[in-house]
Design a protein around this motif. Structure first.
Motif, short mmCIF file in Angstrom:
data_model
loop_
_atom_site.label_atom_id
_atom_site.label_comp_id
_atom_site.label_asym_id
_atom_site.label_seq_id
_atom_site.Cartn_x
_atom_site.Cartn_y
_atom_site.Cartn_z
N SER A 1 37.79 -18.44 -12.26
CA SER A 1 37.91 -19.89 -12.42
C SER A 1 38.23 -20.56 -11.10
O SER A 1 38.74 -19.94 -10.16
CB SER A 1 39.01 -20.21 -13.44
OG SER A 1 40.24 -19.62 -13.05
N ALA B 1 35.88 -23.01 -15.49
CA ALA B 1 35.49 -21.61 -15.59
C ALA B 1 34.32 -21.33 -14.67
O ALA B 1 33.45 -22.16 -14.46
CB ALA B 1 35.14 -21.27 -17.03
N ASP C 1 36.89 -25.47 -20.00
CA ASP C 1 37.43 -26.17 -18.84
C ASP C 1 38.63 -27.03 -19.27
O ASP C 1 38.68 -27.54 -20.40
CB ASP C 1 36.37 -27.06 -18.22
CG ASP C 1 35.23 -26.25 -17.62
OD1 ASP C 1 35.38 -25.02 -17.49
OD2 ASP C 1 34.19 -26.84 -17.28
#
Length: 231
Positions: free
Chosen positions: A221, A185, A3
């Protein structure tokens, strides 16, 4: 990919919608060159000029999923029909056409780059702008995103872009606010409802215009943006 979370200082921004009833004003470009520009380059140059006309030197990041694909497609059709290809059309068909013209018009030899990352192009361009400015804050960074849907000859394009152009000047010395960006993600479930915004450009423009949070969901994502006033 892990992330990501980052914030950029925004000095100003400009947006040009594809549905505008008038053509972008690019009167700062000399007439002969202006006549050769595509609709995409005109929009990109207009918003870039709005943000950086009074900035002596600026690093440019140009981002586009398709770039000058329509011009390239026309060239391919000319070749298929055994017609002569215009050298000018060929020279203006590359992804970073706008950055070259912008530098020439301004007489600015500061570094410029171009990137394309599918439907997530704008999100990663914002990350690139952050990385460049965090590495060296001595020169402002101008992010210019411009795109238009691909020619119908290419069929259906998943998560197709919308037309229009957006420019953001990253400069802490003149910032009016901060744009908080985040990528997390996660795979979109097969039956998941799409996020409120169909494209990243629409989500970011909404965040800047309305000063409110926005989100865009991709296949792998989620992207979120949030505006914070002041320094």
């Amino acid at each position: 990919m892990s992330d990501l979370h980052w914030t950029i200082p925004v000095a100003r921004w400009s947006f040009w919608p594809a549905a505008a009833s008038v053509a972008p004003d690019v009167g700062f470009i000399e007439p002969m060159m202006r006549r050769r520009l595509s609709t995409l380059s005109r929009a990109a140059l207009k918003v870039a000029h709005d943000c950086a006309a009074d900035v002596p030197a600026v690093r440019v990041i140009f981002a586009s999923r398709h770039g000058e694909l329509r011009r390239t497609t026309d060239i391919l059709r000319d070749i298929d029909a055994s017609r002569t290809v215009s050298p000018t059309a060929f020279s203006l068909s590359v992804l970073n056409t706008m950055t070259g013209i912008f530098g020439i018009v301004r007489g600015d030899r500061t570094a410029a780059s171009a990137l394309s990352a599918g439907a997530e192009t704008l999100g990663y361009a914002l990350l690139e702008a952050h990385a460049q400015y965090a590495t060296d804050a001595s020169t402002p960074v101008l992010l210019v995103y411009a795109d238009e849907p691909a020619d119908a000859a290419y069929g259906t394009v998943e998560d197709e872009v919308e037309g229009g152009a957006l420019a953001i000047l990253v400069d802490a010395s003149a910032q009016t606010g901060r744009l908080e960006c985040a990528r997390t993600a996660g795979t979109r479930p097969a039956d998941a409802t799409r996020a409120s915004f169909a494209s990243q450009s629409r989500a970011v423009q909404h965040c800047l215009d309305r000063r409110t949070a926005s989100q865009w969901r991709g296949n792998a994502s989620d992207w979120q943006w949030c505006w914070h006033e002041g320094a």
